[in-house]
Scaffold this motif. Structure first.
Motif, PDB file in Angstrom:
ATOM      1  N   MET A   8      34.425  12.115  16.022  1.00  0.00           N
ATOM      2  CA  MET A   8      33.069  12.666  15.922  1.00  0.00           C
ATOM      3  C   MET A   8      33.055  14.118  15.484  1.00  0.00           C
ATOM      4  SD  MET A   8      31.110  10.863  19.134  1.00  0.00           S
ATOM      5  CE  MET A   8      32.500  10.959  20.256  1.00  0.00           C
ATOM      6  N   ARG A   9      34.192  14.788  15.568  1.00  0.00           N
ATOM      7  CA  ARG A   9      34.253  16.172  15.107  1.00  0.00           C
ATOM      8  C   ARG A   9      34.561  16.275  13.614  1.00  0.00           C
ATOM      9  NH1 ARG A   9      37.319  16.613  19.937  1.00  0.00           N
ATOM     10  NH2 ARG A   9      39.257  16.981  18.796  1.00  0.00           N
ATOM     11  N   ASP A  10      34.779  15.133  12.957  1.00  0.00           N
ATOM     12  CA  ASP A  10      35.060  15.142  11.530  1.00  0.00           C
ATOM     13  C   ASP A  10      33.770  15.380  10.741  1.00  0.00           C
ATOM     14  OD1 ASP A  10      35.428  13.552   8.763  1.00  0.00           O
ATOM     15  OD2 ASP A  10      37.389  14.224   9.488  1.00  0.00           O
ATOM     16  N   GLN A  50      32.753  14.132   8.050  1.00  0.00           N
ATOM     17  CA  GLN A  50      32.150  12.940   7.445  1.00  0.00           C
ATOM     18  C   GLN A  50      31.421  12.065   8.458  1.00  0.00           C
ATOM     19  OE1 GLN A  50      34.522  10.873   4.302  1.00  0.00           O
ATOM     20  NE2 GLN A  50      36.193  12.226   4.950  1.00  0.00           N
ATOM     21  N   PHE A  51      31.539  12.385   9.737  1.00  0.00           N
ATOM     22  CA  PHE A  51      30.893  11.575  10.768  1.00  0.00           C
ATOM     23  C   PHE A  51      29.438  12.017  10.917  1.00  0.00           C
ATOM     24  CE2 PHE A  51      29.733  10.239  15.015  1.00  0.00           C
ATOM     25  CZ  PHE A  51      30.318   8.984  15.122  1.00  0.00           C
ATOM     26  N   GLU A  52      28.499  11.110  10.599  1.00  0.00           N
ATOM     27  CA  GLU A  52      27.061  11.412  10.666  1.00  0.00           C
ATOM     28  C   GLU A  52      26.407  10.481  11.680  1.00  0.00           C
ATOM     29  OE1 GLU A  52      25.525  13.796   9.222  1.00  0.00           O
ATOM     30  OE2 GLU A  52      27.054  14.511   7.822  1.00  0.00           O
ATOM     31  N   ALA A  53      26.343  10.925  12.932  1.00  0.00           N
ATOM     32  CA  ALA A  53      25.789  10.077  13.987  1.00  0.00           C
ATOM     33  C   ALA A  53      24.325   9.735  13.747  1.00  0.00           C
ATOM     34  CB  ALA A  53      25.937  10.779  15.332  1.00  0.00           C
ATOM     35  N   GLU A  54      23.602  10.629  13.072  1.00  0.00           N
ATOM     36  CA  GLU A  54      22.170  10.421  12.851  1.00  0.00           C
ATOM     37  C   GLU A  54      21.875   9.397  11.762  1.00  0.00           C
ATOM     38  OE1 GLU A  54      23.676  13.303  12.909  1.00  0.00           O
ATOM     39  OE2 GLU A  54      22.984  14.154  14.813  1.00  0.00           O
ATOM     40  N   ALA A  55      22.926   8.848  11.135  1.00  0.00           N
ATOM     41  CA  ALA A  55      22.704   7.875  10.055  1.00  0.00           C
ATOM     42  C   ALA A  55      22.070   6.592  10.566  1.00  0.00           C
ATOM     43  CB  ALA A  55      24.027   7.558   9.346  1.00  0.00           C
ATOM     44  N   ILE A  56      22.245   6.280  11.837  1.00  0.00           N
ATOM     45  CA  ILE A  56      21.580   5.119  12.420  1.00  0.00           C
ATOM     46  C   ILE A  56      20.838   5.551  13.673  1.00  0.00           C
ATOM     47  CG2 ILE A  56      23.217   3.442  11.480  1.00  0.00           C
ATOM     48  CD1 ILE A  56      24.653   3.389  14.091  1.00  0.00           C
ATOM     49  N   SER A  57      19.866   4.761  14.071  1.00  0.00           N
ATOM     50  CA  SER A  57      19.013   5.125  15.197  1.00  0.00           C
ATOM     51  C   SER A  57      19.729   4.951  16.523  1.00  0.00           C
ATOM     52  CB  SER A  57      17.748   4.254  15.190  1.00  0.00           C
ATOM     53  OG  SER A  57      18.080   2.893  15.438  1.00  0.00           O
ATOM     54  N   ALA A  58      19.154   5.561  17.560  1.00  0.00           N
ATOM     55  CA  ALA A  58      19.729   5.440  18.896  1.00  0.00           C
ATOM     56  C   ALA A  58      19.723   3.988  19.363  1.00  0.00           C
ATOM     57  CB  ALA A  58      18.960   6.323  19.879  1.00  0.00           C
ATOM     58  N   SER A  59      18.670   3.250  19.017  1.00  0.00           N
ATOM     59  CA  SER A  59      18.597   1.846  19.435  1.00  0.00           C
ATOM     60  C   SER A  59      19.695   1.017  18.769  1.00  0.00           C
ATOM     61  CB  SER A  59      17.221   1.264  19.112  1.00  0.00           C
ATOM     62  OG  SER A  59      16.959   1.320  17.716  1.00  0.00           O
ATOM     63  N   ARG A  60      19.991   1.305  17.496  1.00  0.00           N
ATOM     64  CA  ARG A  60      21.066   0.573  16.824  1.00  0.00           C
ATOM     65  C   ARG A  60      22.430   0.956  17.392  1.00  0.00           C
ATOM     66  NH1 ARG A  60      21.761  -3.651  15.518  1.00  0.00           N
ATOM     67  NH2 ARG A  60      23.232  -3.302  13.803  1.00  0.00           N
ATOM     68  N   VAL A  69      25.718   8.621  22.296  1.00  0.00           N
ATOM     69  CA  VAL A  69      26.612   8.354  21.171  1.00  0.00           C
ATOM     70  C   VAL A  69      28.048   8.730  21.524  1.00  0.00           C
ATOM     71  CG1 VAL A  69      27.167   8.964  18.781  1.00  0.00           C
ATOM     72  CG2 VAL A  69      24.796   8.583  19.457  1.00  0.00           C
ATOM     73  N   SER A  70      28.223   9.801  22.301  1.00  0.00           N
ATOM     74  CA  SER A  70      29.560  10.245  22.660  1.00  0.00           C
ATOM     75  C   SER A  70      30.270   9.257  23.574  1.00  0.00           C
ATOM     76  CB  SER A  70      29.516  11.624  23.330  1.00  0.00           C
ATOM     77  OG  SER A  70      28.755  11.571  24.518  1.00  0.00           O
ATOM     78  N   VAL A  71      29.508   8.362  24.198  1.00  0.00           N
ATOM     79  CA  VAL A  71      30.106   7.304  25.003  1.00  0.00           C
ATOM     80  C   VAL A  71      30.305   6.041  24.171  1.00  0.00           C
ATOM     81  CG1 VAL A  71      29.818   5.840  27.041  1.00  0.00           C
ATOM     82  CG2 VAL A  71      29.066   8.227  27.103  1.00  0.00           C
ATOM     83  N   ILE A  72      29.308   5.710  23.343  1.00  0.00           N
ATOM     84  CA  ILE A  72      29.342   4.461  22.588  1.00  0.00           C
ATOM     85  C   ILE A  72      30.354   4.521  21.448  1.00  0.00           C
ATOM     86  CG2 ILE A  72      27.985   2.924  21.100  1.00  0.00           C
ATOM     87  CD1 ILE A  72      25.537   3.710  22.764  1.00  0.00           C
ATOM     88  N   ALA A  73      30.366   5.635  20.696  1.00  0.00           N
ATOM     89  CA  ALA A  73      31.207   5.720  19.502  1.00  0.00           C
ATOM     90  C   ALA A  73      32.686   5.480  19.792  1.00  0.00           C
ATOM     91  CB  ALA A  73      30.999   7.061  18.802  1.00  0.00           C
TER      92      ALA A  73
END
Length: 435
Positions: A270-272, A274-284, A222-226
């Motif tokens: 990503m340090r905010d 309101q940022f919720e990385a787990e809201a969508i799956s790794a595949s998405r 996620v830290s690369v994709i986001a």
């Protein structure tokens, strides 16, 4: 072929390694157990409870489990890292001597690298990149060997496999180095190459594929994709399908993505809270990231270049974090705390760190561009008569640079393998006159 050099007595050959370890011990006594940040505390906690995840490379997890006594001693882990660095540095000084450098010049060159504040800070950090840096320098010592035989090829295969097993950066680097060893003019004898590559593949597969089967799936990608998604979303929102926009909005409001996006610090968003990385799956995450890259490849590439441009700039951007980790140990409940052994060493090393981080000195002590340029010069000069060695060694440094640019964070700990291998490569300049 290198000029013939008479090997010095064993005691003299040990001096550079012992000096490097003495320097490290001076720093370790000041900052025991080391520079232990939040990520390191989380790793030690997982090892202590044996709750393993793929947030860390599998081989690094196994190594840290051994050297920290199952997560119980951060101080022992950093001490053993320093011992490994001293041993590898000692071997490299002997390699320089065998390539034609005067033994005292070779030892002084390696000793000078050990005195760099950034190097010793790296050895005092419990980061996967520290072990990758050590493995990369080990591989460099093998690639710089002008004489190949079965044993040396086997050692190279082990080094390639270890580098590969230390995560995606190492896998890409080691795969290309191994391919060049097999297919290019730099290849060793066929039988030796075959054994080396079998070992490389076996170690790489066990460390990178087999061990993670017993761990949870991580979300490090996620830290690369986001950041790439944020870049495309900021500049080309109209290109995103509605479904992708809806899922990204579940992670964070779209206007927040665009407001907080900063290409030079891609993790700021990503340090905010309101940022919720787990809201969508790794595949998405992967599907959305690939879609954004496919529609706007130049935007994604530009974001990566922007985030790593601080490698080459002379001044330190305030948000690039190319500096010392926190002085304090991250708060924890596993008993890890700052426990200096010598107040003298603490005062001296703290003064060094403060002075090395002044704006007019950062370029020399913390900027990977300086050793990269020096390493490039060494390879250019050596390529005339040592083309094979220059090809393999420069390939390693070049790939580490490329994978750093493609990595998630512009932090010094991530750049450490590149920084250290580039500085070690620069010491090859001591052998040029004897080439």
């Amino acid at each position: 072929m290198a000029a013939s050099v008479t090997s010095p007595p064993v005691r003299k050959r040990l001096i550079p390694g012992l000096f490097v370890f003495a320097v490290f011990l001076f720093w370790w006594s000041a900052w025991r157990p080391g520079f232990i940040d939040a990520d390191a505390i989380a790793r030690l906690s997982r090892l202590h409870s044996f709750e393993l995840t793929t947030d860390d490379p599998a081989l690094y997890t196994a190594i840290l489990w051994v050297i920290s006594l199952g997560g119980r001693s951060a101080a022992l882990a950093t001490l053993l890292q320093g011992a490994a660095w001293a041993a590898i540095a000692g071997v490299w000084s002997m390699r320089l001597n065998s390539l034609g450098a005067n033994q005292w010049v070779a030892g002084a060159a390696v000793g000078a690298v050990a005195l760099l504040p950034a190097v010793v800070v790296g050895m005092l950090g419990l980061w996967p990149q520290t072990v990758l840096a050590l493995a990369a320098v080990w591989l460099l010592t093998e690639l710089a060997d002008p004489e190949w035989n079965g044993k040396k090829a086997l050692r190279t295969g082990v080094a390639i496999g270890v580098v590969a097993a230390l995560g995606l950066v190492g896998l890409i680097t080691a795969a290309v180095v191994a391919t060049v060893l097999l297919l290019s003019e730099y290849s060793p004898p066929a039988a030796a190459a075959g054994r080396a590559m079998v070992v490389a593949v076996a170690v790489g597969l066990v460390g990178w594929l087999v061990l993670p089967l017993g761990m949870d799936r991580g979300r490090a990608e996620v830290s690369v994709i986001a950041p790439a998604v944020a870049s495309a979303l900021t500049h080309h929102e109209e290109d995103f399908p509605r479904d992708d926009l809806a899922e990204l909005a579940a992670v964070a409001p779209i206007d927040l993505w665009q407001e907080l996006y900063d290409c030079s610090d891609p993790t700021f968003l990503m340090r905010d809270r309101q940022f919720e990385a787990e809201a969508i799956s790794a595949s998405r995450w992967r599907a959305i990231g690939l879609g954004a890259f496919g529609r706007n490849p130049f935007t994604a590439v530009g974001q990566r270049i922007c985030s790593t441009v601080s490698l080459m700039t002379p001044a330190l951007p305030g948000n690039s974090r190319f500096y010392l980790p926190d002085y304090t140990v991250f708060p924890n409940n596993i008993g890890v705390k700052r426990d200096p052994l010598l107040s003298l060493s603490l005062d001296a090393t703290k003064a060094i760190l403060i002075r090395s981080q002044q704006a007019d000195r950062l370029v020399w002590w913390w900027r990977p561009a300086v050793p990269i340029i020096a390493a490039g010069l060494a390879y250019v000069l050596l390529a005339v008569k040592r083309r094979r060695m220059a090809l393999g060694a420069s390939l390693l440094v070049g790939l580490l640079m490329g994978t750093f640019v493609a990595g998630p964070l512009p932090q010094f700990q991530v750049a450490l393998p590149l920084y250290l291998t580039a500085w070690i490569s620069a010491t090859l300049l001591t052998t040029v006159r004897r080439t």
